[in-house]
Design a protein around this motif. Structure first.
Motif, PDB file in Angstrom:
ATOM      1  N   ILE A 311      17.495  12.418 -24.345  1.00  0.00           N
ATOM      2  CA  ILE A 311      17.407  13.297 -23.180  1.00  0.00           C
ATOM      3  C   ILE A 311      17.726  12.476 -21.942  1.00  0.00           C
ATOM      4  O   ILE A 311      17.493  11.256 -21.899  1.00  0.00           O
ATOM      5  N   THR A 312      18.275  13.116 -20.931  1.00  0.00           N
ATOM      6  CA  THR A 312      18.496  12.421 -19.668  1.00  0.00           C
ATOM      7  C   THR A 312      17.170  12.283 -18.925  1.00  0.00           C
ATOM      8  O   THR A 312      16.224  13.052 -19.163  1.00  0.00           O
ATOM      9  N   GLU A 313      17.106  11.333 -18.024  1.00  0.00           N
ATOM     10  CA  GLU A 313      15.879  11.156 -17.248  1.00  0.00           C
ATOM     11  C   GLU A 313      15.584  12.395 -16.407  1.00  0.00           C
ATOM     12  O   GLU A 313      14.436  12.822 -16.310  1.00  0.00           O
ATOM     13  N   ALA A 314      16.623  12.988 -15.828  1.00  0.00           N
ATOM     14  CA  ALA A 314      16.420  14.185 -15.002  1.00  0.00           C
ATOM     15  C   ALA A 314      15.854  15.335 -15.821  1.00  0.00           C
ATOM     16  O   ALA A 314      14.949  16.050 -15.371  1.00  0.00           O
ATOM     17  N   ALA A 315      16.391  15.534 -17.035  1.00  0.00           N
ATOM     18  CA  ALA A 315      15.889  16.614 -17.888  1.00  0.00           C
ATOM     19  C   ALA A 315      14.463  16.338 -18.344  1.00  0.00           C
ATOM     20  O   ALA A 315      13.643  17.256 -18.452  1.00  0.00           O
ATOM     21  N   LEU A 316      14.137  15.064 -18.611  1.00  0.00           N
ATOM     22  CA  LEU A 316      12.774  14.704 -19.008  1.00  0.00           C
ATOM     23  C   LEU A 316      11.797  15.005 -17.878  1.00  0.00           C
ATOM     24  O   LEU A 316      10.702  15.554 -18.114  1.00  0.00           O
ATOM     25  N   ILE A 317      12.159  14.680 -16.659  1.00  0.00           N
ATOM     26  CA  ILE A 317      11.314  14.962 -15.507  1.00  0.00           C
ATOM     27  C   ILE A 317      11.030  16.461 -15.411  1.00  0.00           C
ATOM     28  O   ILE A 317       9.886  16.886 -15.199  1.00  0.00           O
ATOM     29  N   THR A 318      12.062  17.269 -15.593  1.00  0.00           N
ATOM     30  CA  THR A 318      11.890  18.719 -15.531  1.00  0.00           C
ATOM     31  C   THR A 318      10.934  19.212 -16.611  1.00  0.00           C
ATOM     32  O   THR A 318      10.034  20.021 -16.351  1.00  0.00           O
ATOM     33  N   LEU A 319      11.103  18.727 -17.842  1.00  0.00           N
ATOM     34  CA  LEU A 319      10.247  19.159 -18.937  1.00  0.00           C
ATOM     35  C   LEU A 319       8.787  18.808 -18.677  1.00  0.00           C
ATOM     36  O   LEU A 319       7.892  19.625 -18.903  1.00  0.00           O
ATOM     37  N   ILE A 320       8.550  17.589 -18.218  1.00  0.00           N
ATOM     38  CA  ILE A 320       7.169  17.152 -17.994  1.00  0.00           C
ATOM     39  C   ILE A 320       6.527  17.957 -16.873  1.00  0.00           C
ATOM     40  O   ILE A 320       5.377  18.404 -16.979  1.00  0.00           O
ATOM     41  N   ASP A 321       7.246  18.172 -15.785  1.00  0.00           N
ATOM     42  CA  ASP A 321       6.663  18.890 -14.649  1.00  0.00           C
ATOM     43  C   ASP A 321       6.512  20.383 -14.915  1.00  0.00           C
ATOM     44  O   ASP A 321       5.786  21.069 -14.183  1.00  0.00           O
ATOM     45  N   GLU A 322       7.197  20.916 -15.931  1.00  0.00           N
ATOM     46  CA  GLU A 322       7.051  22.332 -16.257  1.00  0.00           C
ATOM     47  C   GLU A 322       6.056  22.564 -17.398  1.00  0.00           C
ATOM     48  O   GLU A 322       5.888  23.708 -17.819  1.00  0.00           O
ATOM     49  N   LEU A 323       5.387  21.524 -17.863  1.00  0.00           N
ATOM     50  CA  LEU A 323       4.353  21.717 -18.858  1.00  0.00           C
ATOM     51  C   LEU A 323       3.246  22.596 -18.270  1.00  0.00           C
ATOM     52  O   LEU A 323       2.950  22.518 -17.071  1.00  0.00           O
ATOM     53  N   PRO A 324       2.621  23.430 -19.105  1.00  0.00           N
ATOM     54  CA  PRO A 324       1.598  24.337 -18.589  1.00  0.00           C
ATOM     55  C   PRO A 324       0.367  23.590 -18.097  1.00  0.00           C
ATOM     56  O   PRO A 324       0.123  22.457 -18.484  1.00  0.00           O
TER      57      PRO A 324
END
Length: 324
Positions: A311-324
């Protein structure tokens, strides 16, 4: 809607990842078994986390006579006159360099490994909920300066969900276990003022400061274990526990048993019935790899990861910050 965005992002990231780690579609055997990527000897996760801290560091020039600087996230750090001394006791004049790191989001905590765990009054490591983590330092040229008196950190509370009257000041302290070192937080007996929209700490030393409250859940507690793929250990990956419903609570599994291959946390303080997400990350040849699993904690819970996806770093950041 936030949860829907998270799972949508995760779905598309998974599609991209499977295409990246599966065998070539032109292969006559049409073998689509994922290739298990393993870290090499030089893929040290601690170096990655240190580089992330360095990348987040902001620098400002300030007259030693005093003044204030404001970070990109809105943190204001104010210094009084005559706040800086040299190591030999001489007062500093002229310009000084102020270093600042601001951490408000869960993704920032993960990338830097600055998780929210503190040492409580009993000496146990327990989970905290953060109102912001900050590194503040002062230099003149290459010389480390000494603080005289206090400086003030003013943190906007809207970055972490609004004012929480239970917040207290904590100071970062390095703790090492079998050569692996990480930061843990110790509560300070210091002044902290909570305004209508800001937290204000009057700190008496340079280094890491955290605004926190202790995570409190009355349910029975248990110990967690995480089984990672072969070839991974505490030198080349990091494993985390994200608390659902707490956007600034991220715990790390900072104990690893080389005989069992299991990660665990310290003192069995995780509530049974808690809804969480387990997160595993690694960096191999400068490429991020990850796995995320949702779970409800059971007694003596063991979570197993079998593979990681790129995964790209940008996509990882998005996934983590969108966790419930």
């Amino acid at each position: 809607m936030k949860k829907q965005n998270y799972f949508t992002s995760l779905f598309f990231a998974g599609l991209v990842a499977m295409g990246s780690v599966s065998c070539d579609d032109n292969n006559d055997d049409k073998d689509t078994t994922p290739v298990v990527i393993k870290p090499g000897a030089n893929d040290k996760i601690s170096t990655v986390h240190q580089d992330q801290v360095a990348a987040m560091k902001q620098t400002f020039t300030l007259d030693a006579a005093g003044g204030a600087i404001e970070g990109e996230e809105g943190t204001i750090v104010s210094f009084y006159a005559n706040s800086f001394f040299k190591s030999n006791g001489d007062p500093v004049t002229g310009d000084v360099t102020i270093e600042l790191v601001e951490i408000y989001r869960k993704s920032q905590m993960l990338l830097t490994n600055m998780t929210t765990q503190g040492i409580d009054a009993s000496g146990n490591i327990a989970t905290l909920v953060s109102g912001g983590e900050f590194f503040v330092n002062a230099k003149q040229g290459d010389e480390q300066l000494v603080l005289n008196g206090t400086f003030q950190i003013e943190a906007p509370a809207d970055k972490t969900g609004g004012i929480d009257q239970g917040m207290k000041p904590f100071m970062g302290a390095e703790q090492c276990d079998e050569g692996i070192c990480k930061n843990v937080w110790r509560q300070q007996d210091r002044d902290m003022k909570i305004g209508e929209s800001t937290y204000n700490i009057f700190q008496n030393q340079f280094g890491w400061t955290n605004i926190d409250r202790w995570y409190n859940d009355p349910r029975p507690k248990t110990t967690l274990f995480v089984d990672v793929p072969e070839g991974y250990d505490n030198t080349n990956c990091s494993v985390y526990l994200s608390y659902d419903g707490e956007p600034t609570a991220l715990a790390s599994f900072d104990r690893y048993d080389s005989e069992t291959g299991l990660f665990t946390e310290h003192y069995g303080q995780i509530p049974i019935g808690l809804e969480v997400h387990f997160i595993m990350v690694s960096v191999i040849d400068e490429q991020w790899y990850y796995a995320i699993k949702s779970a409800t904690i059971g007694a003596d819970h063991v979570e197993t990861f079998t593979e990681l996806q790129p995964i790209t770093e940008a996509a990882l950041i998005t996934l983590i910050d969108e966790l419930p």
